[in-house]
Design an enzyme around this catalytic site. Structure first.
Site, short mmCIF file in Angstrom:
data_model
loop_
_atom_site.label_atom_id
_atom_site.label_comp_id
_atom_site.label_asym_id
_atom_site.label_seq_id
_atom_site.Cartn_x
_atom_site.Cartn_y
_atom_site.Cartn_z
N ASN A 61 38.13 46.39 56.23
CA ASN A 61 38.77 46.93 54.99
C ASN A 61 38.62 48.38 55.33
O ASN A 61 39.35 49.30 54.48
CB ASN A 61 38.06 46.50 53.81
N ARG A 84 48.69 41.05 53.47
CA ARG A 84 49.11 41.95 52.21
C ARG A 84 48.76 43.48 52.61
O ARG A 84 49.32 44.02 52.02
CB ARG A 84 48.07 41.30 51.07
N CYS A 142 45.75 36.54 52.21
CA CYS A 142 44.99 35.18 51.48
C CYS A 142 45.54 34.69 50.36
O CYS A 142 46.25 35.45 49.53
CB CYS A 142 43.58 35.58 51.38
N LYS A 178 43.98 49.57 35.95
CA LYS A 178 43.12 48.64 36.62
C LYS A 178 42.62 49.35 38.10
O LYS A 178 43.13 49.75 38.88
CB LYS A 178 43.49 47.27 36.77
N VAL A 179 41.29 49.12 38.15
CA VAL A 179 40.47 49.63 39.44
C VAL A 179 41.04 49.01 40.33
O VAL A 179 40.99 47.71 40.64
CB VAL A 179 39.03 49.39 39.44
N VAL A 201 41.49 49.04 44.89
CA VAL A 201 41.18 49.53 46.19
C VAL A 201 42.65 50.10 46.74
O VAL A 201 42.80 51.11 47.28
CB VAL A 201 40.43 48.59 46.89
N ASP A 216 34.14 39.94 47.73
CA ASP A 216 34.17 39.43 49.11
C ASP A 216 32.92 38.80 49.55
O ASP A 216 32.76 38.21 50.81
CB ASP A 216 34.64 40.54 50.31
N ILE A 239 37.23 39.52 39.73
CA ILE A 239 38.12 40.49 40.49
C ILE A 239 39.40 39.72 40.75
O ILE A 239 40.77 40.01 40.56
CB ILE A 239 37.78 40.92 41.68
#
Length: 426
Positions: A23, A93, A117, A162-163, A165, A307, A329
């Site tokens: 990641n 993605r 995924c 929205k938070v 990443v 995760d 999430i």
């Protein structure tokens, strides 16, 4: 299609060298598009998603060389194409991260709407709206997101509804070459964002506040080459700690940092595990004790990571007591639970919460992986089940775990990869 054959039950104990974080590696690899000079990266994990990223970058004209030690040399100085095609993007993605650096440096880019995924809605809307606020012109055409800009992107104040990443990383990349300053509010705080910011700063960017909910980026006219070491994979670390916890073992994870896993370590200790940390390692010792059930609620960092939810669902499946596991999430991230129930687990899903009553022993079964983290939980379940478990669709695991069967064998697992013949599949 390849499968894993796993025999159990076995105690999983020993030492594991933790790989570089997927990641962090993926956004950093896409961020090399921003550099006008060669980049050298170390600790790049050997994963299918990394290979897919290499293929996308090469399609753009990036020159990539990798040696046997995981050192990757990248030269993006001669990019001549600006399209990330569907045949590559459809499997991952994270491919959306190609868009921001392309439009930031070359004022144009096209990325097919991505795959990856199947765990609920992961819209790219926040990536798109953020780039629009910075002056990009966005079109959706025949399954592609097309971005153009009349000159440099413009710095902006961007509040994340929205938070996210992914969107935080996209804006951070785009802002490095924008004119003026960009402020990201309600930014994601994950360690992989911090590592990406360190990489961008090494290229000459000026980013402050990474790891907090407000990130400031002062745009530069160009970015240069650098060397960077990818941070250790905290999710792989947590996965191997759980492997020992569910099997009565003792494990040391080397080359990893405990401060990226505070919430996971806290829950392992709550489960009765002895966890000790050094500057570059984490050791878990069960002392032969069965784990106690722990309630889990996934949250953005520094909360409990989504995760690690599937792995802790497995831990709770064999723990002493009853637990509640709440997923906040992503949607549809309990697809491993019906498979674990086939192995004798007692878990029920109520909305975004799973209620799990621990059992002493799992039974072997044929199970099917549905996403990356669910698949590793099924493999670990096979390691502690009494007999032979077959795990299907293991290509998910290869997307995110480096040399997983070799690492599991080193700590005592009995696992082999095999390909079912067409005749036996009929």
């Amino acid at each position: 299609m390849e499968k894993f054959r796993v025999h159990g039950p076995y105690k999983l104990s020993g030492t594991v060298d933790i790989s570089g974080a997927k990641n962090a590696a993926l956004p950093i690899l896409f961020a090399t598009i921003l550099a006008e000079e060669p980049i050298s990266l170390t600790n790049v994990p050997d994963l299918k998603d990394v290979d897919t990223t290499f293929k996308i970058l090469r399609k753009l004209g990036v020159v990539i060389e990798r040696d046997a030690n995981g050192v990757v040399q990248i030269d993006a100085s001669h990019i001549q194409h600006y399209v990330a095609p569907y045949e590559l993007v459809k499997t991952m993605r994270a491919s959306i991260w190609a868009l921001a650096p392309l439009v930031a440096r070359f004022h144009q880019g096209q990325v097919s709407l991505p795959g990856g995924c199947t765990i609920g809605a992961r819209p790219v809307d926040m990536h798109i709206t953020s780039l629009e606020k910075m002056g990009a012109i966005i079109e959706l055409d025949e399954g592609y997101v097309k971005a153009t800009a009349n000159g440099r992107l413009q710095g902006a104040r961007i509040y994340m509804d929205k938070v996210s990443v992914g969107a935080t990383l996209s804006v951070m990349m785009a802002a490095t070459l924008a004119e003026g300053s960009t402020i990201i509010e309600n930014a994601a705080r994950e360690p992989e964002i911090v590592d990406t910011a360190h990489f961008l700063n090494a290229m000459g960017a000026e980013i402050s506040g990474a790891g907090t909910d407000t990130i400031t980026i002062k745009g530069k006219e160009r970015l240069t080459g650098c060397q960077h070491h990818i941070v250790a994979d905290r999710i792989e670390t947590g996965t191997f700690l759980v492997a020992a916890a569910i099997s009565g073992g003792k494990i040391t994870c080397q080359g990893t940092k405990a401060d990226t896993l505070d919430a996971v370590i806290e829950k392992l200790r709550e489960a009765g595990m002895e966890v000790t940390v050094t500057e570059n390692s984490i050791t878990l010792d069960t002392k032969g004790q069965r784990p106690k059930a722990v309630n889990i609620r996934t949250m953005p960092h520094p909360g409990f990571p989504t995760d690690m939810q599937a792995q802790f669902t497995l831990l709770n499946a064999v723990a002493e007591g009853t637990s509640r596991i709440t997923e906040t999430i992503f949607e549809n991230r309990f697809m491993h639970i019906p498979e674990l129930n086939r192995m004798g687990a007692k878990a029920e899903i109520e909305g975004n919460t799973a209620i799990c009553q621990g059992v002493e022993q799992l039974k072997p079964a044929e199970v099917m992986a549905t996403d990356l983290r669910a698949s590793i939980s099924l493999v670990l379940a096979g390691c502690i089940a009494s007999g032979e478990t077959i795990v299907d669709r293991i290509y998910h695991i290869d997307r995110g775990y480096e040399h997983i069967e070799e690492k599991l064998r080193r700590i005592g697992a009995k696992i082999e990869r095999f390909r079912e013949s067409a005749s036996s599949a009929e």
